[in-house]
Design an enzyme around this catalytic site. Structure first.
Site, mmCIF file in Angstrom:
data_model
loop_
_atom_site.group_PDB
_atom_site.id
_atom_site.type_symbol
_atom_site.label_atom_id
_atom_site.label_comp_id
_atom_site.label_asym_id
_atom_site.label_seq_id
_atom_site.Cartn_x
_atom_site.Cartn_y
_atom_site.Cartn_z
ATOM 1 C CB THR A 167 3.376 20.049 -10.641
ATOM 2 O OG1 THR A 167 4.345 19.433 -9.801
ATOM 3 C CG2 THR A 167 4.009 20.476 -11.943
ATOM 4 N NE ARG A 208 11.763 14.371 -6.712
ATOM 5 C CZ ARG A 208 10.592 14.826 -7.155
ATOM 6 N NH1 ARG A 208 10.323 16.109 -7.155
ATOM 7 N NH2 ARG A 208 9.696 13.985 -7.628
ATOM 8 C CB VAL A 209 15.817 17.044 -10.725
ATOM 9 C CG1 VAL A 209 15.102 17.663 -11.918
ATOM 10 C CG2 VAL A 209 16.971 17.925 -10.277
ATOM 11 C CB THR A 265 0.562 17.469 -12.392
ATOM 12 O OG1 THR A 265 0.526 17.426 -10.966
ATOM 13 C CG2 THR A 265 -0.833 17.196 -12.934
ATOM 14 C CG ASP A 291 5.676 9.254 -8.026
ATOM 15 O OD1 ASP A 291 6.124 9.807 -7.007
ATOM 16 O OD2 ASP A 291 6.233 8.290 -8.574
ATOM 17 N N GLY A 292 6.656 12.311 -9.915
ATOM 18 C CA GLY A 292 7.721 12.605 -10.878
ATOM 19 C C GLY A 292 8.551 11.402 -11.263
#
Lengths: 281, 281
Positions: free
Chosen positions: B205, B233-234, B256, B258-259
């Site tokens: 990202t 997936r968002v 940035t 692990d979402g």
């Protein structure tokens, strides 16, 4: 090993082990809490001539069903999903059946479930043809490690889980269709027979927060969004920290109101923080 | 009225009014700030045999282009969009061209732009066939009062704005295709000629934060998500308070990592809060 060699030191270890286990039991089995649930039917404008009774009966029914689950040792996250699903089935509320229509006259729904014990959540945005988005999000939460799903992938997940698709004719109710016609097409297309109560958007986004017997909390929120919204518009409801937040050390929140304003300030998360600060002051 | 009746009290009121106006002018016209921009190319794993040079050159180029805009009295929100767009055009980074592929081998992108002066933002999730999602979100922010768009509506907004669609063949680069094949199909499908650097996901990202000459701040984040993610997936990137946050009274953040973990704690918003607390301590 411990029982074969009972020197004084080993007795001591054995004792310590027992104490630790007791603590663990205490943490798992108690202290027991009185289960509690709070349900909301969303902010909205009620025309004066319309009785509030069916709306109040709707939220009461949802709270009772959620509470019944808690009384049978159900978890907080299951209870909020159950309560919100009851409201989604009720055509008076803006979620599931009874959702408002977007600019194109379609139903697109957002929902979230969040577990205060793990901060784990499941959420979906822009979901179509689903009767119970809250149940969908709970399955999504348990089946994957993701938090938020959207678009064609969200519809595909529904199919893969065997969650039946419902036609728009099930989700769209006359009250919402009339409100959409009034907003998009102008008053001239509204039937002369329509009363103010039929045209009124009535209740908005629904939600629930609950605490189960173990003291864990959870929150759920579900919505059809706003009447005549831009197709694809996502509000605060499916956003962790905006539409809902839950932390078992502090509390749980489900929000309703102007989504774009709520998102700006991460309202649910902010509320939990203020709650935490007030506890520690 | 004030000039017609100049009793001593009125002079006092006039004076007060002047002081207040001066303060207002000071707030609007200055004090002038030295424009600043920070750009990141995302967290990621770099194979030892690969040179960091092209990655560093990429973020430097983005920072310089964003700064050039700030130097010409550009706004913070325009500068972060410009910087992130440079990284989106660079195939080394996981955004725009060079995005990773989802489980189905498609590119689905998330992005956000947020203006610290108004807390207004534009964001999109699950966007396909767009070369510059950051530019898209800026247009969405200025054209509508909504904050987040998704699904078919997001694609339709792109068409309505005359933003050209690009084919997947433009967005997908060999490095990402190989990483996808390795993850989804297993090593046996990867060409024997593939080096570790080709298989490496490389940069993740991208994002930027900036402060313009008026002291306003902004943040932008753009991503292709994670390799072989569930379609739809968002992650955290398009979420206000998770992937980015900006408040001109405090600061700006672009995240940035692990979402799913970032979303749980509303990391960007939390960081701004901690910054605010450290300022007031």
């Amino acid at each position: 090993m411990l029982f074969l060699k009972l020197a004084p030191f080993d007795y001591f270890v054995l004792f310590l082990h027992w104490v630790v286990n007791l603590k663990r039991v205490k943490r798992v089995r108690g202290p027991m809490f009185e289960p509690a649930i709070i349900v909301h039917g969303g902010c909205g404008v009620y025309p004066r001539e319309e009785s509030l009774e069916p709306f109040l009966a709707g939220v009461k029914d949802a709270a009772l069903q959620g509470h019944a689950l808690l009384s049978r040792a159900g978890s907080a996250v299951d209870a909020v999903e159950a309560a919100v699903s009851v409201l989604e089935d009720n055509p008076l509320f803006n979620s599931g059946r009874g959702s408002v229509l977007n600019l194109d006259g379609q139903v697109e729904m957002d929902a979230i479930v969040i577990d205060g014990q793990t901060l784990g959540s499941g959420a979906v945005c822009g979901l179509r043809r689903c009767a119970n988005p809250a149940w969908y999000t709970l399955r999504f939460h348990f089946q994957t490690r993701h938090c938020l799903l959207t678009g064609a992938g969200a519809q595909e997940f529904m199919r893969s889980q065997g969650i039946p698709e419902v036609p728009d004719s099930y989700l769209v109710v006359p009250r919402r269709r009339l409100a959409w016609e009034k907003t998009v097409l102008g008053d001239q297309r509204s039937p002369d027979t329509a009363t103010a109560s039929e045209l009124s958007p009535g209740c908005d986004t629904v939600g629930a927060v609950a605490m189960d017997a173990t003291g864990n909390v959870a929150a759920a929120t579900s919505t059809g969004g706003t009447t005549a919204k831009l197709p694809g518009r996502v509000g605060d409801s499916p956003i962790i920290g905006a539409g809902a937040y839950a932390d078992s050390d502090v509390g749980a929140v489900s929000t309703t109101g102007d989504g774009e304003s709520i998102m700006k300030v991460c309202l649910a998360r902010r509320t939990v923080e203020l709650l935490e600060q007030s506890q520690t002051v």
